[in-house]
Write a protein that holds these residues in place. Structure first.
Motif, PDB file in Angstrom:
ATOM      1  N   ARG A 545       0.802  -1.214   0.000  1.00 15.44           N
ATOM      2  CA  ARG A 545       0.000   0.000   0.000  1.00 15.44           C
ATOM      3  C   ARG A 545       0.836   1.266   0.000  1.00 15.44           C
ATOM      4  N   VAL A 576      -4.732  13.990  -4.103  1.00 12.65           N
ATOM      5  CA  VAL A 576      -5.146  12.911  -5.003  1.00 12.65           C
ATOM      6  C   VAL A 576      -5.981  11.905  -4.231  1.00 12.65           C
ATOM      7  N   GLY A 578      -7.306   8.700  -2.693  1.00 15.27           N
ATOM      8  CA  GLY A 578      -6.653   7.454  -2.301  1.00 15.27           C
ATOM      9  C   GLY A 578      -5.391   7.642  -1.512  1.00 15.27           C
ATOM     10  N   VAL A 579      -4.798   8.842  -1.509  1.00 12.54           N
ATOM     11  CA  VAL A 579      -3.569   9.107  -0.759  1.00 12.54           C
ATOM     12  C   VAL A 579      -3.937   9.408   0.683  1.00 12.54           C
ATOM     13  N   THR A 729      -1.569   4.549   0.357  1.00  6.90           N
ATOM     14  CA  THR A 729      -2.877   4.620  -0.264  1.00  6.90           C
ATOM     15  C   THR A 729      -3.800   3.564   0.318  1.00  6.90           C
ATOM     16  N   PRO A 733      -3.030   0.430  -5.853  1.00  7.58           N
ATOM     17  CA  PRO A 733      -1.817   1.193  -6.191  1.00  7.58           C
ATOM     18  C   PRO A 733      -1.679   1.462  -7.683  1.00  7.58           C
ATOM     19  N   LEU A 736      -3.785   4.387  -8.493  1.00  4.15           N
ATOM     20  CA  LEU A 736      -3.168   5.610  -7.982  1.00  4.15           C
ATOM     21  C   LEU A 736      -2.064   6.093  -8.905  1.00  4.15           C
ATOM     22  N   ARG A 739      -3.286   7.947 -11.815  1.00  6.08           N
ATOM     23  CA  ARG A 739      -3.829   9.265 -11.511  1.00  6.08           C
ATOM     24  C   ARG A 739      -2.745  10.325 -11.368  1.00  6.08           C
TER      25      ARG A 739
END
Length: 900
Positions: A545, A576, A578-579, A729, A733, A736, A739
């Motif tokens: 993660r 962003v 998910g962070v 995250t 991943p 992410l 993104r």
């Protein structure tokens, strides 16, 4: 008077000739008389050679007829030997294609590597550009001296075919988790930065356009140019015929494509790059870099082409004189400022083989030789098994006057013919399999380079296979030939002494096969468990993660501009989806791990007071929370400004530095002298660091687990931009990472970012790759040995059943049950297997100690590997023995007694 004397001399001579003829005295001169014994000796030698060749021809014809009349025996023997020869051929071919390959050039035998043997005894294979110029202009033993280095540059404004920047989703590497990092917003290309005379010295010309050596310095400066490889031209630009003259941008600088290099041309490396860039234009792709002026920047490998008639020793002597002049120009106190000597060696892309790789190569070759030994023992056992059917034939030949030596020669001829046929079978199969394997393997690699490995057999491989085949036939046919020729003497009298000797030899061969095969299987099992351990071990931090985001700033930017860009990027990344957390540091699995000498109590590290050499890492205060590394004692950093000289140590480092003590409050100092660091890198030398916390151990880089000993120090606020960003995250991943591109583009389109999860980084470390590769090779070789040993056990037990037909018939006639017959037959075969298993366990313990340098998280004596391999082998041996033993249970006693 003169005429009378001449007549007398003539008459005496004629009379002497008549006398010599009458007494058969030779009339030749003394020189002719001395030459005549030599001529007679030559004729006698030629006569014996002709006799030998005629006998060999007869033996070969007879051997060919004999083998043709026994297709079952011939096929199995050839198959067994072919497997052993194929494994050895594959190993030597891979060694030739990878390690012992020459430089890709015209007349490669005259090309050499140039290196410097330093005062400390180490070998420096790289030179600064300034030193290269001095050797190029000062060495007269060479017709040309070249320099080369490897770079990865950012490609833009290229058009053409789109290249997937992802991490190779769907490929084998992706499924194994060792794919390359995900290039977020850029396309990187492998580039060889070479001296302008590179192609002319190598003797290679472009297939289109022109190379750098025909361009003047002023022309290159006015119109910067690069060459493109044919491989990349076809892959990236679909063979566009107008590629020459087109412009591309590398690291933001514009270059015209001046020519196309030949397909698979690797030059002084093992792979064909995408582009070739002249060294003089290096500042264009790295503005502000002082590589061309900094004498301490060891950037390039150097090669030279010897002048005809000049030896390597003469070139070394001349080069040492130049090295003596150059050492006065280097920084005082550096290794290059001390006395050194130049070392010349045959040209090779891989000259500096370290001890670990050398040991690995030796172990692989030994394993391949062991497989050949198993195959030879198998073939020898088959020859012994077949000997009984030939006793009458061999005995009859002895009765007719043939000597035992003549029989041995005939039997050895058959063995050698089997070996040669096996070699002829092994070569094309090995070549086809290796070619497919290399092609499939390289399809999984990223497109930055086209790795080139020529596994096609050449004359050296053919000679090697021929010598190996003949040697195998002689070595493993000698014992059966001696035994069979001796037992033939008793064929008429049916003496059983020779049969007992053959039986002992057969069972000895079985035990040998089992011992060697078990050793290979246990070694392979150890390496497989090592790879599994590397995959599943507890690293001490979250590997799934956390994403590592590495920044490559536009060239020519100031430190202030980089810091501003990094700060802006961090702000945008925090938003962003998910962070959940963000920090800056090198990841535990980063290949750039650094070490320092540690001293205690405020003393400056030196040879006398260094307590240990330990890894250190610059981190932010939230590093431990982001990666999920708990503190077992103390606290974390407050802030870089508030606490500049505090440190956190891992539990393993605390035990090493302060055994049995509480490390909190103790002080230490660090020294990086003699350790590997890049120029301008932040080092922890100087201040005294006070320990304020103890963190849980982490692992991920080294084989021996020494990286569990860590010292963490806080990053200064003005140097945070020099380190990767680590993002935690709660989402996928991969999602992410995809993104990140619009975020990076919004900050600066020229900023290059690559990203990878910590698990991907872990599986791309040298430790994991070495463990995985060793496991794959070892288990493949071990399976070959297991197959051959199983064949040997089956054939030997089958033959024993045939030999014991009369005994089985008698036992059954007097009332023995089928289970009794099964037990008797299997007991004899399993005795050899158990002896081999015991010897194999002893041998495997010794082999495991040799492998301890590549075992990841395992001890050299691993009971699981030894027990599992022994149980597997015993099971296979039982099956191989049980099948022919069941045949003995179905023997009709009346038929057995009548036939015997």
């Amino acid at each position: 008077i003169g005429s009378i004397r001449a007549a007398r001399r003539t008459g005496k001579t004629a009379a002497r000739v008549d006398e010599c003829q009458a007494h058969q005295i030779p009339t030749t001169s003394k020189k002719q008389q001395r030459a005549e014994p030599r001529a007679n000796g030559s004729r006698i030698l030629l006569k014996y050679v002709m006799i030998f060749l005629e006998g060999l021809r007869q033996d070969l014809r007879y051997a060919a007829r004999t083998l043709r009349r026994n297709p079952g025996f011939t096929s199995i023997s050839i198959l067994a030997l072919a497997v052993g020869i194929a494994v050895n051929t594959a190993v030597i071919t891979a060694y030739k294609a990878f390690v012992a390959r020459p430089v890709d050039a015209r007349d490669p035998d005259t090309l050499v590597n140039i290196a410097v043997r330093l005062h400390a005894g180490e070998t420096a294979w790289r030179f600064s550009y300034a030193d290269y110029e001095a050797y190029r202009d000062g060495l007269h033993s060479f017709s040309g001296v070249i320099a080369a280095s490897i770079e990865e540059l950012t490609l833009s404004n290229a058009n053409g075919v789109a290249i997937n920047r992802g991490s190779g989703t769907g490929t084998l590497l992706s499924r194994l988790g060792i794919a390359p990092p995900f290039a977020v917003n850029a396309e990187t290309v492998g580039t060889f930065v070479v001296s302008e005379n590179y192609f002319s010295v190598l003797g290679v010309a472009p297939i289109r356009g022109r190379s750098f050596d025909v361009m003047s310095a002023s022309e290159l400066a006015a119109s910067p140019s690069v060459l493109i490889s044919q491989n990349y031209w076809l892959q990236r630009f679909a063979g566009d015929p107008d590629i020459v003259g087109r412009s591309v941008r590398l690291n933001g600088a514009t270059f015209a494509i001046a020519g196309i290099t030949p397909a698979n041309f690797t030059g002084t490396s093992i792979g064909a790059p995408n582009f070739w860039l002249p060294l003089s234009l290096y500042p264009l792709v790295h503005p502000g870099d002082r590589r061309l002026r900094d004498r301490e920047d060891l950037c390039c490998r150097v090669f030279g082409r010897l002048v005809p008639g000049v030896t390597m020793e003469q070139a070394e002597a001349e080069g040492t004189v130049v090295a003596g002049r150059l050492r006065k120009l280097h920084e005082p106190g550096s290794e290059l400022s001390k006395p050194a000597s130049v070392m010349i060696s045959p040209g090779s892309p891989l000259p500096g083989i370290n001890s670990t790789l050398r040991v690995t190569i030796v172990l692989i070759m030994v394993a391949a030789a062991m497989v050949l030994a198993i195959a030879g023992a198998n073939a020898a056992g088959l020859q012994l098994a077949r000997a009984t059917t030939r006793q009458q034939e061999l005995g009859m030949r002895l009765s007719l006057g043939a000597s035992r030596a003549r029989l041995i020669r005939q039997l050895l001829t058959e063995s050698v013919l089997l070996g040669v046929l096996a070699g002829a079978t092994a070569v094309p199969v090995t070549w086809a399999v290796m070619r497919v394997a290399v092609t499939k393997a390289f399809e999984q690699l990223p497109p930055a380079y086209t790795f080139v490995f020529d596994v096609s057999p050449d004359i050296r491989v053919f000679v090697y296979v021929l010598a190996l085949s003949v040697s195998a036939g002689l070595l493993f046919g000698l014992a059966p030939a001696l035994t069979n020729s001796r037992s033939a003497l008793f064929a008429v009298t049916r003496n059983t002494g020779a049969s007992i000797g053959r039986s002992r030899l057969r069972h000895g061969l079985i035990a040998t096969q089992v011992a060697v095969s078990l050793t290979l299987m246990i070694a392979g099992g150890l390496l497989v468990r090592s790879a599994i351990q590397a995959l599943t071990m507890d690293t001490g931090y979250d590997v799934d993660r956390v994403v590592d985001v590495s920044l490559d700033f536009p060239t020519g930017q100031t430190a202030e501009a980089r810091a501003a860009q990094a700060s802006e990027l961090r702000k945008r990344l925090a938003e962003v989806a998910g962070v959940t957390a963000m920090t800056s540091a090198r990841a535990p699995s980063d290949k750039g791990a650094r070490r320092a000498a540690v001293s205690l109590n405020g003393e400056e590290p030196s040879e006398h007071n260094t307590r240990a050499t330990i890894y250190y890492t610059w981190v932010q205060s939230n590093y431990f929370a982001t990666l999920g590394i708990p503190l077992v004692r103390g606290r974390t950093f407050a802030s870089p400004v508030e606490e500049a000289h505090v440190a956190i140590v891992s539990a393993a480092a605390a035990r090493r530095l302060w055994p049995g003590q509480d490390p909190i409050g103790h002080t230490l100092r660090l020294g990086t002298a003699g350790q590997s660091h890049s120029k301008g890198e932040l080092v922890p030398d100087g201040p005294t660091w006070q320990v304020v916390g103890v963190a849980r151990n982490t692992r991920g880089v080294t084989m021996d687990g020494s990286d569990a000993q860590q010292i963490y120090v806080p990053i200064p606020a003005d140097r945070i931009h020099d380190y990767p960003i680590l993002l935690r995250t709660n989402a996928d991943p991969e999602l992410l990472m995809r993104r990140l591109e619009p975020v990076v583009t919004a900050v600066d389109p020229t900023l290059t970012v690559t990203a990878a999860t910590l698990r991907v980084m872990l599986r791309r470390t040298d430790a994991f790759l070495a463990a995985s590769l060793s496991a794959a090779i070892a288990i493949s070789i071990g399976l070959c040995g297991l197959l051959l040993a199983s064949m040997g056990i089956y054939s030997t037990v089958s033959y024993d059943v045939v030999l014991r037909t009369r005994e089985v018939g008698i036992r059954m006639a007097i009332g023995a049950q089928t289970r009794d017959i099964l037990a008797v037959v299997m007991r004899g075969s399993l005795h050899s297997v158990l002896v081999g298993l015991l010897a194999g366990v002893v041998l495997s313990i010794g082999a495991a100690r040799l492998l301890r340098g590549v075992l990841y998280g395992l001890s050299s004596v691993d009971a699981v590997s030894i027990g599992a391999a022994s149980l597997l082998f015993l099971t296979i041996a039982l099956v191989a023995s049980w099948v022919p033993s069941r045949r003995a249970m179905r023997i009709d006693p009346l038929v057995a007694l009548r036939d015997q």
